[in-house]
Write a protein that holds these residues in place. Structure first.
Motif, PDB file in Angstrom:
ATOM      1  N   UNK A   1       0.840  -1.196   0.000  1.00  0.00           N
ATOM      2  CA  UNK A   1       0.000   0.000   0.000  1.00  0.00           C
ATOM      3  C   UNK A   1       0.876   1.246   0.000  1.00  0.00           C
ATOM      4  N   UNK A   2       1.995   1.197   0.735  1.00  0.00           N
ATOM      5  CA  UNK A   2       2.922   2.318   0.742  1.00  0.00           C
ATOM      6  C   UNK A   2       3.577   2.540  -0.607  1.00  0.00           C
ATOM      7  N   UNK A   3       4.003   1.471  -1.261  1.00  0.00           N
ATOM      8  CA  UNK A   3       4.593   1.589  -2.598  1.00  0.00           C
ATOM      9  C   UNK A   3       3.585   2.172  -3.579  1.00  0.00           C
ATOM     10  N   UNK A   4       2.331   1.766  -3.433  1.00  0.00           N
ATOM     11  CA  UNK A   4       1.287   2.326  -4.294  1.00  0.00           C
ATOM     12  C   UNK A   4       1.177   3.835  -4.112  1.00  0.00           C
TER      13      UNK A   4
ATOM     14  N   UNK B   1      -5.329  -1.539  -8.435  1.00  0.00           N
ATOM     15  CA  UNK B   1      -5.686  -2.957  -8.384  1.00  0.00           C
ATOM     16  C   UNK B   1      -4.477  -3.853  -8.111  1.00  0.00           C
ATOM     17  N   UNK B   2      -3.280  -3.345  -8.359  1.00  0.00           N
ATOM     18  CA  UNK B   2      -2.080  -4.156  -8.109  1.00  0.00           C
ATOM     19  C   UNK B   2      -1.876  -4.418  -6.617  1.00  0.00           C
ATOM     20  N   UNK B   3      -1.796  -3.389  -5.767  1.00  0.00           N
ATOM     21  CA  UNK B   3      -1.690  -3.682  -4.325  1.00  0.00           C
ATOM     22  C   UNK B   3      -2.959  -4.310  -3.776  1.00  0.00           C
ATOM     23  N   UNK B   4      -4.114  -4.006  -4.387  1.00  0.00           N
ATOM     24  CA  UNK B   4      -5.361  -4.616  -3.926  1.00  0.00           C
ATOM     25  C   UNK B   4      -5.310  -6.129  -4.093  1.00  0.00           C
ATOM     26  N   UNK B   5      -4.709  -6.601  -5.186  1.00  0.00           N
ATOM     27  CA  UNK B   5      -4.569  -8.043  -5.391  1.00  0.00           C
ATOM     28  C   UNK B   5      -3.663  -8.652  -4.326  1.00  0.00           C
ATOM     29  N   UNK B   6      -2.572  -7.963  -4.001  1.00  0.00           N
ATOM     30  CA  UNK B   6      -1.658  -8.462  -2.973  1.00  0.00           C
ATOM     31  C   UNK B   6      -2.373  -8.545  -1.620  1.00  0.00           C
TER      32      UNK B   6
END
Length: 272
Positions: free
Chosen positions: A205-208, A222-227
């Protein structure tokens, strides 16, 4: 969020190279797994795989993306991925296959290795590429770092501390033979049943947020959401809790301790 021109052509031209980086990591990992006869080495390669993608993106984005954000994303991803790979590698140094992989591959029709390639490596490679889009897009964004990125770094630090300290506390707990078959419910594990998974989620979430500080990084949500979904609802928390469910005291631990987000423990029913 800063709105600035995005070098779309350069970014699209780099995608085949980052996909090749993922494929190379998977190929090397698969070869090592076949040689060692244990496919759980994929867990060791998971974090470093993201580092490889970040490094390739950093090289490809030179002269286009904001240098401060590029370097920040590279360092944050590398610190997370290399620590995770080192930790899992040390934990798996006995050379035995992880029970989860044994269970998954026990019903393989035909070649166990071919089945693992389809059921383990290909899905994880696709997830790795999709989740890393936050870092890939962030590397090419051109706006300067702002307060959203600072918030992202703060969240990343919180997640990294939870993950690192939680893993260390669990390792220390397991060192004591008297703790075998019992439940760790002290330290960070008093506030969440999964400080390591929560830490992973907070890191991404921080990287996002670092990427979303400048357009079009916000589109990679959607990328961090998938993680986070995988950690909290699919392969992380549910599988771990299923394996722990029969352990004495675990039911009481579940009733008193937050399942994911850290929170003060609940007082048991009837407690004073």
């Amino acid at each position: 969020m800063t709105v600035a021109a995005f070098p779309l052509n350069e970014f699209l031209a780099g995608l085949p190279w980052t996909a090749l980086a993922v494929a190379a990591v998977l190929a090397v990992t698969f070869a090592a797994a076949v040689a060692q006869r244990r496919h759980s080495v994929m867990d060791v390669a998971w974090g470093p795989g993201f580092v490889a993608v970040a490094a390739v993106s950093w090289l490809l984005s030179a002269g286009t993306g904001d240098d401060g954000r590029r370097l920040l994303l590279l360092l944050l991803t590398a610190a997370w991925g290399l620590r995770l790979g080192t930790h899992i590698g040390w934990r798996a140094r006995d050379g035995h296959e992880d029970p989860r992989y044994d269970a998954l591959l026990s019903g393989a029709p035909g070649s166990r290795n071919a089945y693992a390639l389809r059921r383990v490596y290909l899905p994880q490679g696709l997830v790795m590429f999709f989740v890393s889009l936050t870092v890939q897009v962030g590397m090419f964004t051109t706006g300067p770092l702002g307060w959203v990125a600072l918030l992202g770094v703060t969240l990343w630090v919180v997640g990294f501390v939870f993950e690192t300290v939680g893993d260390w506390q669990l390792a220390q707990f397991k060192k004591d033979p008297s703790n075998q078959g019992t439940v760790l419910n002290t330290g960070l594990w008093r506030y969440t049943r999964h400080p390591n998974y929560f830490g992973d989620a907070a890191v991404w979430a921080g990287l996002f947020l670092v990427a979303a500080d400048s357009w079009p990084g916000i589109l990679t949500v959607l990328s961090p959401a998938l993680m986070v979904w995988a950690l909290a609802g699919k392969t992380g928390k549910p599988l771990t809790e299923k394996a722990m469910s029969a352990r004495p005291g675990y039911k009481e631990y579940v009733e008193s301790t937050s399942g994911f987000i850290p929170w003060p423990p609940r007082r048991p029913a009837g407690g004073s």
